[in-house]
Design a protein around this motif. Sequence first.
Motif, PDB file in Angstrom:
ATOM      1  N   TYR A  60       6.761  -2.276  -1.391  1.00  0.00           N
ATOM      2  CA  TYR A  60       5.721  -1.342  -2.189  1.00  0.00           C
ATOM      3  C   TYR A  60       5.656   0.008  -1.764  1.00  0.00           C
ATOM      4  O   TYR A  60       5.568   0.888  -2.113  1.00  0.00           O
ATOM      5  CB  TYR A  60       4.285  -2.147  -2.014  1.00  0.00           C
ATOM      6  N   VAL A  63       8.924   2.137  -2.506  1.00  0.00           N
ATOM      7  CA  VAL A  63       8.915   2.652  -3.717  1.00  0.00           C
ATOM      8  C   VAL A  63       7.756   3.455  -4.170  1.00  0.00           C
ATOM      9  O   VAL A  63       8.154   4.443  -4.801  1.00  0.00           O
ATOM     10  CB  VAL A  63       9.069   1.478  -4.771  1.00  0.00           C
ATOM     11  N   SER A  64       6.517   3.319  -3.652  1.00  0.00           N
ATOM     12  CA  SER A  64       5.581   4.219  -4.207  1.00  0.00           C
ATOM     13  C   SER A  64       5.199   5.246  -3.469  1.00  0.00           C
ATOM     14  O   SER A  64       4.725   6.334  -3.839  1.00  0.00           O
ATOM     15  CB  SER A  64       4.342   3.382  -4.212  1.00  0.00           C
ATOM     16  N   LYS A  66       3.387   5.252  -1.218  1.00  0.00           N
ATOM     17  CA  LYS A  66       2.036   5.042  -0.441  1.00  0.00           C
ATOM     18  C   LYS A  66       2.160   4.047   0.855  1.00  0.00           C
ATOM     19  O   LYS A  66       3.172   3.775   1.274  1.00  0.00           O
ATOM     20  CB  LYS A  66       0.974   4.540  -1.437  1.00  0.00           C
ATOM     21  N   ARG A 411      14.232   6.105  -3.183  1.00  0.00           N
ATOM     22  CA  ARG A 411      13.156   5.283  -3.420  1.00  0.00           C
ATOM     23  C   ARG A 411      13.735   4.283  -4.469  1.00  0.00           C
ATOM     24  O   ARG A 411      13.179   3.609  -5.094  1.00  0.00           O
ATOM     25  CB  ARG A 411      11.946   5.749  -3.775  1.00  0.00           C
ATOM     26  N   ALA A 435       4.886  -2.302  -7.506  1.00  0.00           N
ATOM     27  CA  ALA A 435       4.618  -0.779  -7.394  1.00  0.00           C
ATOM     28  C   ALA A 435       5.041  -0.169  -8.408  1.00  0.00           C
ATOM     29  O   ALA A 435       4.497   1.020  -9.151  1.00  0.00           O
ATOM     30  CB  ALA A 435       5.382  -0.213  -5.887  1.00  0.00           C
ATOM     31  N   ALA A 436       6.168  -0.721  -9.343  1.00  0.00           N
ATOM     32  CA  ALA A 436       6.575  -0.054 -10.311  1.00  0.00           C
ATOM     33  C   ALA A 436       6.848  -1.109 -11.568  1.00  0.00           C
ATOM     34  O   ALA A 436       7.984  -1.547 -11.682  1.00  0.00           O
ATOM     35  CB  ALA A 436       8.097   0.380 -10.253  1.00  0.00           C
TER      36      ALA A 436
END
Lengths: 565, 161
Positions: A60, A63-64, A66, A411, A435-436
């Motif tokens: 997560y 990819v993000s 964060k 990413r 995340a996506a």
Amino acid sequence: MKMTGTQAFMQCLEEENVETIFGFPGGAVIDLYDTIHQQDKIHHVLVRHEQAAVHAADAYARVSGKVGVALVTSGPGATNAVTGIATAYLDSIPVVVFSGQVPTALIGNDAFQEVDIVGITRPCTKHNYLVKEAKDLVPTIREAFHVARSGRPGPVLVDLPKDVMASIIDFPVKTPVKMRTYKPTYTPHPGQIEKACKAILAGKRPVLYIGGGVILGNAHEELTDFARKLGIPVTMTLMGLGGFPGTDPLSMGMLGMHGTYFANMAVAKCDVLIAVGARFDDRVTGKIDAFAPHAKIIHVDIDPTSISKNVEVDIPIVAGCKEAMTQMNKWVDSREIDLEAERTKLAPWHDQIKDWKAKHPLGYVDETDIIKPQFVIQKLHELTQGEAIVTTEVGQHQMWAAQFYHFNHPRTLITSGGLGTMGYGFPAAIGAQMAAPDRMVIDIAGDGSMQMNIQEFATAMQERLPVKIALLNNNYLGMVRQWQELFYDKRYSATPMEVQPDFVKVAEAYGAVGLRATKPSEVVPVIKEALSTKTLVLMDFVISREEGVFPMVPAGKATTDMLLV
Amino acid sequence: MKHTISVLLQNKPGVLSRVTGLFSGRGFNIESLSVAETMEKGVSSLTLVTGGDDNIIEQITKQLHKLIDVIKVTDISETDNVEREMALIRVKAESTTRAEVLRIADIFRARVVDVSPRSYALEITGTNDKIKAVTELLKPIGIQEIIRTGTIAMTRASKKP
């Protein structure tokens, strides 16, 4: 404002803009779960094993961009999370793991489900905390997020005793985290930037060698700009794939043990090596003395300990990759440099690389009656237009994915590079899809790794995640088998998987879709069907059993000593 | 080569374990270690002696600095410095050797801190070499027990007025 520790915990997560957490309940965190149940701002994903919670949080984060968050209970919950934490640590991924702990009065008593998880995770976290007093709870959580995401990112564990979470506290006002002892350096030294740029311009055979730091530091645009401006060929580590467009003419693909022939040759013969956010890992360098032996080495890294750890560096630049590349671009732009002439100057070098590439391109021998794994990856790449987020497990399939799915964006390759954790890819796909939600997420898997977190079918189904699994099934622990074939006289000790589940049926048992391809002609239809199915699909590709990953640099050998077939 | 490294760190639970764990985990060696509080509340000073070539020492200082609780790392060996260790030595002292033990103690400016009919306990402070020298001299007489501290060290102040 007065509230309980568990309410303060949730408020802290909101402050950090956390939307999703991955976890598994237990006695020590039952109060926390009670609070989670009474709110709807933060979505909790129930995994089926704590290792998967941390892998999902880790993906997560990858990819993000964060911080990923995982929540586990004390004792076995916490120890199950350790592999996930170590995986994130080796790849410098910002994750905060919250573990429950027995009440403070019982700590050290060998209480039920008590373990010294702070002690256990000390060497595999960036930092960790045991919150002993309720007043420290909120400042510690804030500091944990700050430490996880800043500088060279990494996992942070916060151990939460049950009584601390149940106590009533005064929620403190948010102020910027100030730490006396921790101040990462982002801005490069201008003198070093100048030295580096001059060395690069003086070079006739430069190579950019980029790693995961480019992606973590969001430096891909600045780096791509720099490479194209001066026409410098680029090679990526496994973690760096996507940090520079893989289909760009300047890309030489991956380097190292299973890198391309031309990338490894280029590094061996270059006169300036510009390492950006890479750490000279043994899988990249091979025999250290033979790694870029003729080159002046420039190394950009935010972590000073990475510099001159394995290879002596001529021009160190301690800085964030983005900041350093921005300054290098500025330096070049602000001077009257004839960029056309600079690029022309490198023409002989590019010709040389082209020759190497023509001599030994990345390839494989296709067959009509048996599926080649590389063919599957190529078709996945074609049919997703190279736009999928790909997670992988660890082994041969991981290397084929790295070689044949030409990653153009940061990413998009989510893989356990440093620790090499089998069982990473499937939970990572779950985290990536969370995340996506609108992206195509594919876990490229092997039959060995797949079984290490196969229970996560339930998690993915519960969250209705349309993850796709492309299982390259050779009925072997293929990478170890390949080593046994090459270096142990084909003594296949414990690598044939004599008993295997029917993966299609396993998928179906969880309510997912299972598809199988046994002939090359079935590959494209299976992929097409999977991609157009709006639910979890496992594609079982029965592949050529003893296919190897090539080129290959035997461990400890010079990277120019490649086995090519 | 031996290096004496001084580390200023926040006195938090587990901080010593972070330092020693770093050394064992990365295969660095600790020859001696000494920790105590400083004038500032919540800050401790740790002095350790380690060995290795320049690359290893560079890694050690960088890795120490990377620990979140570490405030400052100084390689004292690179500076003009004062180093001290202390030892408590119980040495056999019978009628024939009592005078000899006291003579040696006197030469090395050691103090007698405990006396029994058959032994003396000496307190001695000095560099690692001095402690070694005195133990060598006392060995033939009969050392019954020896307890040593780790090295502590301090950079000398600038001599410029």
